[in-house]
Design an enzyme around this catalytic site. Structure first.
Site, PDB file in Angstrom:
ATOM      1  N   ARG A  40       3.867 -32.777 -18.419  1.00  0.00           N
ATOM      2  CA  ARG A  40       2.945 -32.883 -17.281  1.00  0.00           C
ATOM      3  C   ARG A  40       1.506 -33.148 -17.729  1.00  0.00           C
ATOM      4  NH1 ARG A  40       2.364 -30.642 -11.702  1.00  0.00           N
ATOM      5  NH2 ARG A  40       0.293 -29.740 -11.474  1.00  0.00           N
ATOM      6  N   ILE A  73      -2.161 -34.607  -8.237  1.00  0.00           N
ATOM      7  CA  ILE A  73      -0.856 -34.157  -8.713  1.00  0.00           C
ATOM      8  C   ILE A  73      -0.559 -32.844  -7.999  1.00  0.00           C
ATOM      9  CG2 ILE A  73      -1.811 -32.959 -10.732  1.00  0.00           C
ATOM     10  CD1 ILE A  73       0.706 -33.793 -12.272  1.00  0.00           C
ATOM     11  N   SER A  74       0.635 -32.727  -7.415  1.00  0.00           N
ATOM     12  CA  SER A  74       0.946 -31.605  -6.538  1.00  0.00           C
ATOM     13  C   SER A  74       1.152 -30.306  -7.309  1.00  0.00           C
ATOM     14  CB  SER A  74       2.197 -31.917  -5.710  1.00  0.00           C
ATOM     15  OG  SER A  74       1.983 -33.010  -4.855  1.00  0.00           O
ATOM     16  N   VAL A  75       1.079 -29.197  -6.583  1.00  0.00           N
ATOM     17  CA  VAL A  75       1.335 -27.871  -7.136  1.00  0.00           C
ATOM     18  C   VAL A  75       2.770 -27.829  -7.674  1.00  0.00           C
ATOM     19  CG1 VAL A  75       1.478 -25.418  -6.568  1.00  0.00           C
ATOM     20  CG2 VAL A  75      -0.290 -26.848  -5.503  1.00  0.00           C
TER      21      VAL A  75
END
Length: 404
Positions: A40, A73-75
């Site tokens: 990530r 960028i999402s949780v």
């Protein structure tokens, strides 16, 4: 790229996945493997490694000054939750609406494997450039990255077994339904009646979409054709209502309503600290056409104007010049257990009645706190006689029916 600790990315990634599992959003060994595999931090090179693996979103493209980001960028917990709903499998063809950093597309590539296909599309050229570069750098060059209006889908690689939407639409464009294969699944953070929920639709044999799984979430609003549906109106200083254009809500008639005498009704149902109440809202939309969102700022609450359960996002009911919103009260000082009773506060001529109706839904929810409303999406123009039973939410492209 710098780290604020000496902990390496592999360990931080494992901690991130452990947290997702502890939060109850990890039910698949294949999704767990993908989350532990995809680096990530390489998709957010301007963030520290520690921030890259924290349970928070990271902005990669700011929006207007003072507004919401244009892309992020999402949780991680939300990413895992939506992948669980999507159930992508080896060999599947997947379309992602909203490329973001490319991280989610990389996870999808892991899930569908070399025999599957992933296409991700975004309206912002700089976002797709970032995603393309990050995917290439991390070995996911087989992902197709497209610059375009996501509301149109991408017919070149259709039909898709799975479509996942990682921006927040108010409506379901016809292209998504057309490009989804029969029996395919569409996971979309859809907004209706003031709430946003990640809805897992399955395309039925008759072409309609039906969902028995929806989960609370929040996303950057989508831009594009038909996506500006939700209305916002200020009804008092620091207090807003969020509602849909098909609802007979006239904000002018509600000005000053909070200054009128309040009636609070208690439901008898209570929750422990951090216990979710989110399934009350879709249940409410399944029986009350006047459901909307009540949002109060700190100033309004501190001034004693209102006392919603959740300041910025509490379900409410409106009928003419009256409203009621969800509230709660804490335990008595001598209580042996910390529990909070749910209730509703009403204002206006019908305020007491609306508060009681909201509490009736709370009591129904309390009998089975995991029961889901059934959400069915029909093409706009479908006659009433062909709809399932339940309140109808009329949007531009679809008619939603919420059944409880």
């Amino acid at each position: 790229m710098t780290a604020t600790t000496d902990t390496g990315p592999d360990e931080l990634r494992d901690r991130m996945v452990d947290h997702i599992a502890d939060a109850g959003h990890l039910h698949s060994a294949t999704i767990e493997h993908a989350l532990r595999t995809v680096p990530r931090h390489l998709f957010v090179p301007d963030a520290t490694i520690e921030d890259a693996y924290a349970n928070r979103s990271i902005t990669i493209k700011p929006g207007e000054p003072g507004g919401r980001p244009a892309s992020c960028i999402s949780v991680p917990t939300v990413v895992a939750m939506m992948l669980d709903q999507l159930d992508a499998r080896p060999g599947h063809r997947v379309l992602e609406i909203g490329a973001g950093t490319g991280y989610n597309a990389a996870l999808l590539a892991e899930l569908v494997g070399p025999t599957g296909q992933v296409t991700t599309i975004d309206i912002h050229p700089d976002v797709t450039t970032h995603a393309r570069q990050a995917l290439d750098a991390t070995g996911y060059d087989r992902v197709h990255v497209v610059t375009g209006d996501g509301t149109l889908g991408h017919p070149d690689h259709a039909p898709y077994d799975r479509i996942i939407v990682t921006v927040g639409p108010w409506d379901l464009p016809p292209a998504w339904l057309d490009q989804l294969a029969p029996g395919g699944r569409l996971v979309v953070p859809l907004t209706w009646r003031g709430q946003t929920r990640s809805v897992a639709f399955v395309k039925q044999e008759d072409g309609v979409l039906r969902a028995t799984d929806s989960r609370l979430c929040g996303f950057i609003p989508m831009i594009g054709d038909g996506q500006d549906g939700e209305r916002t109106a200020r009804i008092a200083d620091d207090v807003d209502l969020h509602y849909d254009p098909d609802q007979p809500i006239d904000p002018e008639t509600l000005h000053g309503v909070l200054a009128r005498e309040a009636t609070t009704v208690w439901s008898g149902a209570s929750v422990a600290p951090m216990e979710s109440t989110d399934l009350i809202w879709p249940r409410l939309t399944g029986v009350e056409p006047g459901t909307c969102r009540f949002a109060a700022g700190n100033a309004a609450v501190e001034a004693g104007l209102c006392n919603p359960a959740f300041k910025f996002s509490s379900p409410a009911l409106v009928d003419g010049d009256s409203l009621a919103y969800l509230t709660l009260r804490g335990p008595e000082p001598e209580a042996t257990e910390r529990r909070f009773e749910l209730g509703a506060t009403g204002h206006g001529p019908l305020g007491a009645n609306l508060a009681e109706r909201l509490c009736a839904v709370i009591r129904t929810w309390s009998h089975d706190r995991t029961a889901q409303a059934v959400i069915t999406a029909y093409p706009a123009g479908t006659p009433d006689a062909e709809l399932a039973d339940g309140p109808v939410v009329d949007k531009r492209f679809v008619r939603l029916v919420i059944s409880t």
